[in-house]
Structures are given as C-alpha cells and as structure tokens.
Write a protein that holds these residues in place. Structure first.
Motif, PDB file in Angstrom:
ATOM      1  N   GLU A 146       1.369   5.649  -0.963  1.00 47.85           N
ATOM      2  CA  GLU A 146       0.882   6.579  -1.983  1.00 47.85           C
ATOM      3  C   GLU A 146      -0.538   6.978  -1.628  1.00 47.85           C
ATOM      4  N   ALA A 147      -0.880   8.215  -1.866  1.00 46.81           N
ATOM      5  CA  ALA A 147      -2.245   8.663  -1.612  1.00 46.81           C
ATOM      6  C   ALA A 147      -3.198   7.989  -2.600  1.00 46.81           C
ATOM      7  N   LEU A 148      -4.290   7.437  -2.072  1.00 48.80           N
ATOM      8  CA  LEU A 148      -5.265   6.754  -2.921  1.00 48.80           C
ATOM      9  C   LEU A 148      -6.495   7.608  -3.167  1.00 48.80           C
ATOM     10  N   ASN A 149      -7.081   8.058  -2.094  1.00 51.18           N
ATOM     11  CA  ASN A 149      -8.265   8.901  -2.213  1.00 51.18           C
ATOM     12  C   ASN A 149      -8.607   9.542  -0.869  1.00 51.18           C
ATOM     13  N   VAL A 150      -9.693  10.244  -0.891  1.00 56.68           N
ATOM     14  CA  VAL A 150     -10.179  10.873   0.327  1.00 56.68           C
ATOM     15  C   VAL A 150     -11.544  10.271   0.607  1.00 56.68           C
ATOM     16  N   THR A 151     -11.775   9.892   1.857  1.00 56.34           N
ATOM     17  CA  THR A 151     -13.041   9.242   2.167  1.00 56.34           C
ATOM     18  C   THR A 151     -13.661   9.883   3.410  1.00 56.34           C
ATOM     19  N   ARG A 181     -16.447   5.681   6.713  1.00 58.15           N
ATOM     20  CA  ARG A 181     -15.874   4.625   5.868  1.00 58.15           C
ATOM     21  C   ARG A 181     -14.485   4.249   6.382  1.00 58.15           C
ATOM     22  N   ALA A 182     -13.733   5.248   6.816  1.00 58.40           N
ATOM     23  CA  ALA A 182     -12.375   4.992   7.328  1.00 58.40           C
ATOM     24  C   ALA A 182     -12.449   4.128   8.577  1.00 58.40           C
ATOM     25  N   VAL A 183     -13.394   4.427   9.462  1.00 64.78           N
ATOM     26  CA  VAL A 183     -13.528   3.666  10.706  1.00 64.78           C
ATOM     27  C   VAL A 183     -13.900   2.214  10.381  1.00 64.78           C
ATOM     28  N   LYS A 184     -14.746   2.045   9.383  1.00 64.72           N
ATOM     29  CA  LYS A 184     -15.112   0.682   8.964  1.00 64.72           C
ATOM     30  C   LYS A 184     -13.884  -0.093   8.492  1.00 64.72           C
ATOM     31  N   SER A 239      -7.408  10.838  10.652  1.00 61.53           N
ATOM     32  CA  SER A 239      -7.103  11.858   9.647  1.00 61.53           C
ATOM     33  C   SER A 239      -6.422  11.212   8.443  1.00 61.53           C
ATOM     34  N   ILE A 240      -5.523  10.264   8.748  1.00 64.75           N
ATOM     35  CA  ILE A 240      -4.862   9.515   7.666  1.00 64.75           C
ATOM     36  C   ILE A 240      -4.897   8.031   8.025  1.00 64.75           C
ATOM     37  N   ILE A 241      -5.341   7.204   7.114  1.00 70.69           N
ATOM     38  CA  ILE A 241      -5.243   5.758   7.310  1.00 70.69           C
ATOM     39  C   ILE A 241      -4.456   5.157   6.148  1.00 70.69           C
ATOM     40  N   ARG A 242      -3.894   3.984   6.420  1.00 66.76           N
ATOM     41  CA  ARG A 242      -3.105   3.306   5.388  1.00 66.76           C
ATOM     42  C   ARG A 242      -3.663   1.904   5.195  1.00 66.76           C
ATOM     43  N   MET A 243      -3.916   1.545   3.961  1.00 64.40           N
ATOM     44  CA  MET A 243      -4.407   0.207   3.666  1.00 64.40           C
ATOM     45  C   MET A 243      -3.312  -0.803   4.008  1.00 64.40           C
ATOM     46  N   LEU A 244      -3.732  -1.971   4.506  1.00 65.68           N
ATOM     47  CA  LEU A 244      -2.744  -2.980   4.890  1.00 65.68           C
ATOM     48  C   LEU A 244      -2.444  -3.941   3.740  1.00 65.68           C
ATOM     49  N   TYR A 245      -3.155  -3.755   2.656  1.00 62.43           N
ATOM     50  CA  TYR A 245      -2.828  -4.556   1.469  1.00 62.43           C
ATOM     51  C   TYR A 245      -2.800  -3.612   0.273  1.00 62.43           C
ATOM     52  N   TYR A 246      -2.169  -4.057  -0.787  1.00 64.46           N
ATOM     53  CA  TYR A 246      -1.950  -3.180  -1.935  1.00 64.46           C
ATOM     54  C   TYR A 246      -3.189  -3.071  -2.810  1.00 64.46           C
ATOM     55  N   GLU A 289     -12.934  14.620   6.741  1.00 63.19           N
ATOM     56  CA  GLU A 289     -12.525  13.700   5.690  1.00 63.19           C
ATOM     57  C   GLU A 289     -11.210  13.041   6.063  1.00 63.19           C
ATOM     58  N   VAL A 290     -11.017  11.857   5.495  1.00 57.80           N
ATOM     59  CA  VAL A 290      -9.843  11.066   5.843  1.00 57.80           C
ATOM     60  C   VAL A 290      -9.061  10.744   4.571  1.00 57.80           C
ATOM     61  N   LEU A 291      -7.764  10.948   4.653  1.00 55.30           N
ATOM     62  CA  LEU A 291      -6.891  10.610   3.536  1.00 55.30           C
ATOM     63  C   LEU A 291      -6.556   9.127   3.616  1.00 55.30           C
TER      64      LEU A 291
END
Ligand SMILES: [Zn+2]
Length: 176
Positions: A12-17, A21-24, A52-59, A3-5
C-alpha cells in the motif's frame, strides 16, 4: 523530480519522501528498492540507481484518523476549487461560511466550503440564495483525507499501479 514513493510492506502506498531519506531507509535495511530511475546516484563509493519506489520491509501501522476540521482540510476536501465558480488554485483560496457566522452559521464540515476571494467578497454576509450563488455540490464531512497529495502531471508512470486509490480526483474520493 527526485521524490520517492514509499510503500508499506503490504504494497500500500504510505507517503512520498525525498530520495535522501529513501536512500537512508535502504541502507539501514528497513526498505527495499522496487523501482529505480535511469539516473545513477553520484557518489564515489557506491553505484546505485536513484530510487523511485521503495517498499518497507516491516509493516507500518497507521491508525484510522478522524479528519480534523481545519481550513487546510476544507480546501483539500474541495480540491482547492471554489465551490461557487469552480476556479481552482493552490493560493488565495478562502474558506467561506455558507450560512454566514453573523447569521448563526456554524463552523462545520457542512457549512464550510472553499471559495475564491472574488466569490467570497461577492457573497459577503449573505446566504447563497440571497446572493443568487449556487454551490457546485453539497459540502459534507469527508470520510478521509488522502495522505498522499501528488501533482498529477508530475506523477512518474511506475507509481500509477500503486496509486489507483489516490490518483482519482478528490471529488470522487469524497463521494465514494
Ligand atoms: Zn469563485
């Protein structure tokens, strides 16, 4: 565990996926990888660490949501712990009307608690006083239900610093 955070652009932590989905999200340019696992993704066309952890590039905007009064949310509020004997379990937990419905007890946050089947049967149609059973704590309306539920024993180390808000027990969160 793969799973990926997912963090918001503000960290801020949003969810776990799932890692798929993270790779997409990474390939769509919507997120960046903050932490990879030791394992590599097995693909003939790309060499990349398992995220393991990804960060969205937009809010991602998240409206404050009122916590819906549902059986599931009562169980989450009480951390799946029987409020009479303290037994914990993901399954076979029931929601008990502290003051029984038949006696005018309402379905409210203050009158519903998680109870194991044994205690629920034992209490039957009685108030806790009549049944000589004490509530471990006073049930109240939670301020919020955490979005992220993680089994604490499977938490990857690197997630810790982003989850300070979440990796305390639900009791502490509700009381805060
Ligand atoms: Zn019990």
């Amino acid at each position: 565990m793969s799973e990926v955070l997912v963090l918001n652009s503000t960290y801020e932590a949003l969810n776990v996926t799932t890692f798929q989905r993270a790779v997409k999200l990474l390939f769509a340019g919507k997120a960046e990888m903050l932490h990879g696992r030791d394992r590599m993704l097995a693909s003939p066309t790309l060499a990349m660490r398992m995220p393991s952890i990804i960060r969205m590039l937009y809010y991602i905007r998240r409206p404050m949501q009122k916590v819906a009064l549902t059986k599931k949310n009562v169980l989450i509020r009480d951390d799946h712990a029987c409020q009479y004997c303290g037994t914990r379990g993901e399954r076979l937990m029931t929601v008990d009307h502290v003051m029984p419905k038949s006696r005018g007890g309402e379905s409210t946050w203050e009158n519903l608690v998680c109870a194991c089947m044994r205690c629920n049967n034992r209490k039957n149609n009685r108030s806790p006083q009549e049944a000589n059973m004490t509530l471990l704590r006073k049930p109240r309306q939670p301020k919020y239900i955490p979005w992220i539920q993680i089994k604490r024993n499977t938490l990857p180390d690197e997630w810790g610093k982003f989850l300070f808000l979440y990796n305390v027990s639900i009791d502490e969160r509700v009381e805060a």
